[in-house]
Design a protein around this motif. Structure first.
Motif, PDB file in Angstrom:
ATOM      1  N   ILE A   1       9.194   0.209  -9.968  1.00 26.82           N
ATOM      2  CA  ILE A   1       9.865   0.402  -8.682  1.00 26.82           C
ATOM      3  C   ILE A   1       8.851   0.331  -7.552  1.00 26.82           C
ATOM      4  O   ILE A   1       9.064  -0.340  -6.535  1.00 26.82           O
ATOM      5  N   GLY A   2       7.714   1.010  -7.731  1.00 29.55           N
ATOM      6  CA  GLY A   2       6.700   1.009  -6.686  1.00 29.55           C
ATOM      7  C   GLY A   2       6.088  -0.353  -6.459  1.00 29.55           C
ATOM      8  O   GLY A   2       6.022  -0.851  -5.329  1.00 29.55           O
ATOM      9  N   VAL A   3       5.652  -0.987  -7.541  1.00 23.75           N
ATOM     10  CA  VAL A   3       4.954  -2.265  -7.408  1.00 23.75           C
ATOM     11  C   VAL A   3       5.906  -3.361  -6.955  1.00 23.75           C
ATOM     12  O   VAL A   3       5.592  -4.138  -6.035  1.00 23.75           O
TER      13      VAL A   3
ATOM     14  N   ILE B   1       0.834  -1.206   0.000  1.00 27.43           N
ATOM     15  CA  ILE B   1       0.000   0.000   0.000  1.00 27.43           C
ATOM     16  C   ILE B   1       0.867   1.254   0.000  1.00 27.43           C
ATOM     17  O   ILE B   1       0.596   2.217  -0.730  1.00 27.43           O
ATOM     18  N   ILE B   2       1.928   1.249   0.804  1.00 25.85           N
ATOM     19  CA  ILE B   2       2.842   2.401   0.836  1.00 25.85           C
ATOM     20  C   ILE B   2       3.469   2.629  -0.539  1.00 25.85           C
ATOM     21  O   ILE B   2       3.546   3.761  -1.030  1.00 25.85           O
ATOM     22  N   ALA B   3       3.922   1.536  -1.165  1.00 25.44           N
ATOM     23  CA  ALA B   3       4.580   1.660  -2.467  1.00 25.44           C
ATOM     24  C   ALA B   3       3.618   2.189  -3.529  1.00 25.44           C
ATOM     25  O   ALA B   3       3.997   3.011  -4.370  1.00 25.44           O
ATOM     26  N   LEU B   4       2.370   1.725  -3.509  1.00 32.00           N
ATOM     27  CA  LEU B   4       1.393   2.154  -4.518  1.00 32.00           C
ATOM     28  C   LEU B   4       0.895   3.576  -4.260  1.00 32.00           C
ATOM     29  O   LEU B   4       0.817   4.400  -5.171  1.00 32.00           O
ATOM     30  N   ALA B   5       0.558   3.861  -3.008  1.00 30.45           N
ATOM     31  CA  ALA B   5       0.079   5.205  -2.687  1.00 30.45           C
ATOM     32  C   ALA B   5       1.181   6.245  -2.885  1.00 30.45           C
ATOM     33  O   ALA B   5       0.892   7.408  -3.194  1.00 30.45           O
ATOM     34  N   GLY B   6       2.440   5.816  -2.764  1.00 32.23           N
ATOM     35  CA  GLY B   6       3.559   6.738  -2.952  1.00 32.23           C
ATOM     36  C   GLY B   6       3.680   7.266  -4.371  1.00 32.23           C
ATOM     37  O   GLY B   6       4.383   8.254  -4.601  1.00 32.23           O
ATOM     38  N   LEU B   7       2.990   6.643  -5.330  1.00 33.62           N
ATOM     39  CA  LEU B   7       3.021   7.149  -6.705  1.00 33.62           C
ATOM     40  C   LEU B   7       2.439   8.559  -6.802  1.00 33.62           C
ATOM     41  O   LEU B   7       2.646   9.252  -7.796  1.00 33.62           O
ATOM     42  N   ALA B   8       1.719   8.990  -5.767  1.00 33.72           N
ATOM     43  CA  ALA B   8       1.189  10.356  -5.765  1.00 33.72           C
ATOM     44  C   ALA B   8       2.307  11.393  -5.764  1.00 33.72           C
ATOM     45  O   ALA B   8       2.105  12.539  -6.184  1.00 33.72           O
ATOM     46  N   VAL B   9       3.504  10.995  -5.312  1.00 32.05           N
ATOM     47  CA  VAL B   9       4.646  11.914  -5.272  1.00 32.05           C
ATOM     48  C   VAL B   9       5.046  12.355  -6.684  1.00 32.05           C
ATOM     49  O   VAL B   9       5.573  13.453  -6.879  1.00 32.05           O
TER      50      VAL B   9
ATOM     51  N   LEU C   1      13.783  10.421  -6.882  1.00 28.91           N
ATOM     52  CA  LEU C   1      14.471  10.374  -5.596  1.00 28.91           C
ATOM     53  C   LEU C   1      13.521  10.600  -4.416  1.00 28.91           C
ATOM     54  O   LEU C   1      13.575   9.853  -3.431  1.00 28.91           O
ATOM     55  N   PRO C   2      12.634  11.617  -4.464  1.00 27.72           N
ATOM     56  CA  PRO C   2      11.669  11.748  -3.360  1.00 27.72           C
ATOM     57  C   PRO C   2      10.788  10.517  -3.204  1.00 27.72           C
ATOM     58  O   PRO C   2      10.466  10.114  -2.082  1.00 27.72           O
ATOM     59  N   TYR C   3      10.421   9.901  -4.336  1.00 28.11           N
ATOM     60  CA  TYR C   3       9.572   8.705  -4.270  1.00 28.11           C
ATOM     61  C   TYR C   3      10.315   7.544  -3.610  1.00 28.11           C
ATOM     62  O   TYR C   3       9.780   6.878  -2.708  1.00 28.11           O
TER      63      TYR C   3
ATOM     64  N   GLY D   1      -2.393   4.368  -8.659  1.00 34.16           N
ATOM     65  CA  GLY D   1      -1.731   3.895  -7.446  1.00 34.16           C
ATOM     66  C   GLY D   1      -2.671   3.831  -6.257  1.00 34.16           C
ATOM     67  O   GLY D   1      -2.687   2.844  -5.515  1.00 34.16           O
ATOM     68  N   LEU D   2      -3.485   4.869  -6.062  1.00 29.95           N
ATOM     69  CA  LEU D   2      -4.385   4.904  -4.909  1.00 29.95           C
ATOM     70  C   LEU D   2      -5.495   3.855  -5.016  1.00 29.95           C
ATOM     71  O   LEU D   2      -5.853   3.218  -4.018  1.00 29.95           O
ATOM     72  N   THR D   3      -6.050   3.672  -6.207  1.00 28.68           N
ATOM     73  CA  THR D   3      -7.105   2.665  -6.358  1.00 28.68           C
ATOM     74  C   THR D   3      -6.544   1.254  -6.179  1.00 28.68           C
ATOM     75  O   THR D   3      -7.198   0.397  -5.574  1.00 28.68           O
TER      76      THR D   3
END
Length: 752
Positions: free
Chosen positions: A607-609, A287-295, A535-537, A305-307
């Protein structure tokens, strides 16, 4: 955590009817809401804060009649052989084609080649420009059919006619074949793993229910939250994979508890308290990795990412509530057939029990335990071989070329690609990627003409169109045709050069603002957006996950090696993607029609998934090692115990997740095919090389140091008891089998 979840598991097991009813009501309710909801909005792509987006918004505001977001098609016409398209006979055929295009539904205007001076210098090729009243995603089948019929009639007349543009239908819809293949392979793997149809079907059933609720929820909220129909693609892919895996771990732990003599409700309670804790924290990392796509600040990626994160959260809730409830309906049938007699039949006599215990004692360690023993004996060799293998596969990633999907990268047999090539041959390579320059000024016409004169002298510019001024006269539009193609590096340099000179042009021409947009400019802005967010992500996702894993394992080195292992697996997966989709290795095997640049969104997406999924296996496998270590086992014994109980299940979970992702490779959608391949490769590398080989090798080398945590940090961190240490202190309820055996002994004594 373990205590709370164990109570939840016991409640779900005992009140199974109520729990199942609530989940079914949720599924039906969300399904009804989805079926009655308004149609989801059309797909939109925006990049807030970029120059391209600012120019696009300006065109929509200052040229409302032009419908900057309206669909368009460019119909390319070529005369057969050496004939000229300007000959009277061919000109009449072109005029008839223009009339047919004008009569098609939803067409706003058709600019014919002769009125727009859109004829090549050699007179063999021309093009007509068709604009529509609505967006491409809102075009009806009748509009697509009208365009196709007009092209076909012109072909019958002897002309070579092809069409490009967003109004041309792309046959890349999701067929659903990927999900079916993934579920079928998952069913086979589960059946082989559990040896029980009921146990194999339970994770599939719960995963489908979880995905059904998640995807239906997205559809129900689509019009309210602006979620397009394609937003659910990632949610379906990830939700199905993790839903099966999470249920698999709960069911597997329940079977282990039952075979160790636990009473059925107690077994369900402990399964949810231990394996359920791992599921919760593994789900949190995803969840952190997917929701982090908002960055990244790209609304499309944020929504996807959020859905998807919401669907993973539902999968976690299903695993810790619905799975134990279903176990309550089939507490013994989830066991393998050979194990059911011990829990359903007549109790064994003392003599039979002693024989069974001796057979169990003589039993050989399973494959997972033997593999762990091998790695513990040869840790350095396994570590070097694993790192070198993944490093070799990752080598192509150094040649990664990113790009946005365009008609030039489509398969050669498509009409879009044919039209693209015809225009390049007749009008030059830059004709397919024109740049749009907007000029704002009090006297936009005069300022734009000065800008046009200056742009014509710039190196790399092939042609500049006359300025088009809006009705109020404060904004003008100039089209610049580069001398090179849209994906050529020199075109990118030209865009940067033009943007660098806009400040001076504004001063000389009297313009208040000059913006450079277009396909290549949009790609530059999009790449810059992703680069700025990377980098922030990574810092956000890896940092939060590191803290989470430190809480789970009470260690500093375990989260560190988990993150380093992730970097290895994701680099190897990107290398495999480059080799297949960019270089064309094994392209026919994977159905890649046209090798080319990798989708620019793929790296940050992967990277996120992949980070979330990699932490899944880390939590599942190492939590069992941590549990054994906390209960007194030596470090090497803890590794063997973790693999004895978790190796087979983690392997099955990885094969299932790989099959789910691999199923999407057969889809026609290029992005879905590419991400399905990339995720499948990443799961294989991470599960079978990193987690199953490198992790035990590092544990062997680190020994007790692997579980080191500074005392001051140990005091600060809350103890969430993921390994179920508190559960082991609770009195164990006797199993039904032992109770039946005791009753039988009392009855025999009474009769005697």
């Amino acid at each position: 955590m373990a205590t709370f979840l164990s109570k939840l598991g016991r409640f779900a097991f005992r009140r199974r009817g109520l729990v199942v009813l609530l989940w079914l009501l949720a599924l039906v309710g969300v399904g009804v809401a989805a079926s009655t909801a308004a149609a989801p909005p059309a797909d939109t792509f925006s990049m807030p804060g970029t120059e391209s987006q600012k120019a696009f918004d300006l065109l929509q505001e200052k040229f409302p009649d032009a419908r900057a977001d309206g669909a368009a098609a460019r119909v390319v016409i070529r005369a057969p052989g050496a004939e000229k398209i300007t000959s009277p006979a061919r000109k009449a055929q072109v005029d008839e084609l223009v009339k047919d295009l004008s009569r098609a539904p939803q067409v706003a205007r058709v600019a014919g080649p002769f009125e727009a001076n859109a004829v090549s210098g050699d007179g063999t090729t021309a093009y007509a420009y068709v604009t529509y009243k609505t967006r491409a995603t809102e075009l009806t089948d009748a509009a697509h059919d009208g365009l196709a019929d007009a092209l076909e009639d012109a072909r019958h007349a002897g002309l070579a006619v092809e069409a490009g543009g967003d109004a041309v239908k792309i046959e890349q819809a999701m067929s659903g074949t990927g999900e079916k293949i993934g579920i079928l392979v998952s069913a086979v793997v589960l059946l082989l793993t559990f040896g029980s149809l009921v146990a194999a079907g339970m994770p599939l059933l719960t995963a489908v229910i979880g995905v059904g609720i998640g995807v239906s929820g997205i559809a129900a909220l689509g019009s309210t939250l602006g979620l397009s129909s394609t937003t659910s693609m990632l949610a379906m892919m990830i939700g199905l994979a993790v839903g099966i895996d999470y249920a698999l771990f709960i069911v597997s732990r329940y079977r282990s508890e039952i075979t160790e003599g636990r009473e059925r409700a107690e077994a369900a309670s402990r399964a949810v308290g231990t394996a359920g804790s791992a599921v919760v924290f593994a789900g949190l990392t995803v969840i952190i990795a997917l929701a982090g796509l908002a960055v990244v600040n790209v609304p499309m990626l944020t929504k996807m990412g959020l859905t998807a994160a919401g669907t993973v959260a539902i999968a976690v809730l299903v695993a810790i509530t619905l799975v134990p409830a279903l176990l309550g309906f089939a507490p013994v049938r989830v066991l393998a057939r050979r194990d059911r007699k011990q829990h359903t039949g007549k109790p064994l006599s003392k003599r039979q029990q002693r024989k069974a215990d001796r057979r169990a004692a003589r039993g050989k360690p399973n494959l997972g335990a033997r593999w762990a023993g091998f790695v513990l004996r040869h840790p350095v060799a396994v570590l070097l071989l694993g790192v070198m293998s993944l490093g070799a596969v990752a080598v192509p990633a150094a040649s990664l070329e990113l790009g946005l999907p365009g008609e030039g990268s489509m398969a050669p047999h498509t009409t879009q690609r044919k039209a693209y090539d015809m225009l390049s041959d007749a009008f030059g390579p830059g004709f397919n990627g024109p740049l749009t320059v907007t000029v704002e000024a009090q006297d936009a016409k005069t300022a734009a003409e000065r800008v046009r004169t200056a742009l014509e002298t710039v190196r790399g510019v092939d042609a500049v169109s006359p300025a088009t001024v809006n009705a109020s006269g404060d904004t003008a539009l100039v089209t610049v045709v580069p001398a090179t193609g849209p994906t050529d590096g020199r075109t990118e340099e030209l865009v940067r050069s033009l943007r660098g000179m806009t400040g001076g042009l504004e001063t000389r021409s009297g313009a208040t603002e000059i913006l450079v947009a277009g396909q290549t400019a949009m790609f530059i802005d999009f790449s810059q957006t992703l680069d700025d967010a990377l980098l922030p992500y990574l810092a956000l996702v890896v940092g939060l996950a590191f803290l989470l894993l430190m809480l789970v394992f009470r260690s500093v080195l375990v989260p560190l090696k988990a993150a380093l292992g992730f970097l290895l697996s994701v680099s190897a997966a990107l290398g495999a993607v480059v080799a297949v989709f960019q270089w064309g290795w094994l392209a026919e095997l994977f159905g890649v029609d046209q090798p080319g640049p990798v989708m620019s969104t793929l790296p940050i997406f992967m990277i996120g998934v992949v980070f979330g999924l990699a932490m899944d296996y880390e939590v599942f496998l190492v939590s069992r090692m941590r549990e054994a270590y906390v209960h007194g086992a030596r470090p090497a014994e803890a590794v063997v115990t973790g693999f004895r109980y978790g190796g087979r299940v983690v392997s099955a979970a990885a094969i299932i997740m790989t099959s789910v992702f691999s199923g999407f490779i057969v889809e026609d959608n290029d992005f879905v095919k590419m991400i399905g391949f990339g995720l499948a490769a990443a799961v294989l590398f991470d599960a079978f090389v990193v987690r199953m080989a490198l992790v035990p090798a590092l544990f062997a080398l680190l020994g007790k140091s692997a579980w080191w945590l500074p005392k001051w940090l140990d005091r600060l961190l809350p103890n969430i008891d993921v390994e179920g240490e508190k559960l082991s202190r609770q009195p164990v309820a006797p199993s039904e089998r032992s109770m039946r055996s005791a009753r039988s002994e009392r009855e025999d004594h009474f009769v005697g």
